[in-house]
Design an enzyme around this catalytic site. Sequence first.
Site: not given
Ligand code: GRF
Length: 226
Positions: A21, A23, A99, A102, A116, A118, A145, A154
Site C-alpha cells: 500500500g 502507493n 493483484m 478484473l 492501474n 503497472h 505506466s 495491462d
Molecule cells: C507497485 O510496484 C505497482 O507498480 C504494482 O504493484 C506495486 C504496488 O506497491 N502494480 P504498493 O502495494 O503500492 O506498495
Amino acid sequence: MTHGLKQQGTLKAAVLISGTGSNLKALIDAVKSGRLELDIVRVVSNRAEAGGIGYARAANIPISIISHKQYADRDAHDDAVARVLDDSQAELVVLAGYMRVLGAAFTARFNGRVINLHPSLLPLYKGLDTYNRALQAGEAEIGASIHVVTSALDSGPVIAQVRIPVNNNDDAASLKHRLGPLEHKLLVATVEQFCQGDLRFDCGQLVFRDQLLKQPLQMSHNGTIQ
Ligand code: GRF
C-alpha cells in the site's frame, strides 16, 4: 461516454490494494498536504493481511476486505467489489498494487473509470515479473505506466509513464528500489490531472487539456507531467 470527473467538486476515488500500500499512502499524503483535491471514499483489499490497510485505517478511510477466496469465481468476487464501489459513489477507481485480474463484466461496468499502475513501459512487459524480463531482454531503460483498465490485461490506453535507465549492475531489486518512489510521484501526478479536470476519458479515448492524447504523458523525475 464522457467522464467530466471534476464537474461535481472534489473527485471521489476508491483505491484497491492487495499488499504494502505504499502507493495508497502516497495518495493519502498528497491529500493531506493539500496537493490533491481528492476524497478517498473507500479502500478495498482482497487480502485481510495487506499492509496498506493500516494506512487507510490511520487516515479514517472506510475499508472493505473482500477476500476472493470467499467467492465461487472471478465474476462473483468482482461483482462484490463492484457493489461496494457503487455504494461508495467513487467516480475514479485506482488499482494500486491490486493483484487480481478484473473480468470483462467489471471493466465494462466501470468503463474508463478504472486506472492501474503497472511497473513497465507498456505495451512492453504486461503481467508479472516485469523487471527480470526487462533485464533478460537487455533493455536500456525501464519504467512504470498508468493505464486505463480494460478487459485485456495491462492493455488499456496508457495515460502516463516515467522512465529510468538500467545500469550494468542492476538487478530486479535495485530497479524496484529506484522506480518505487517515482511510481508514487507518477500516480499522484496522474490523479492530480483527473482532479483538475485536465484529463478525461471521452468516447473510449483519453483527452488531455481538450486534445486527444495520442502518446502517453511523460513524467520527469521531479514529478512534472507533460
Ligand atoms: C507497485 O510496484 C505497482 O507498480 C504494482 O504493484 C506495486 C504496488 O506497491 N502494480 P504498493 O502495494 O503500492 O506498495
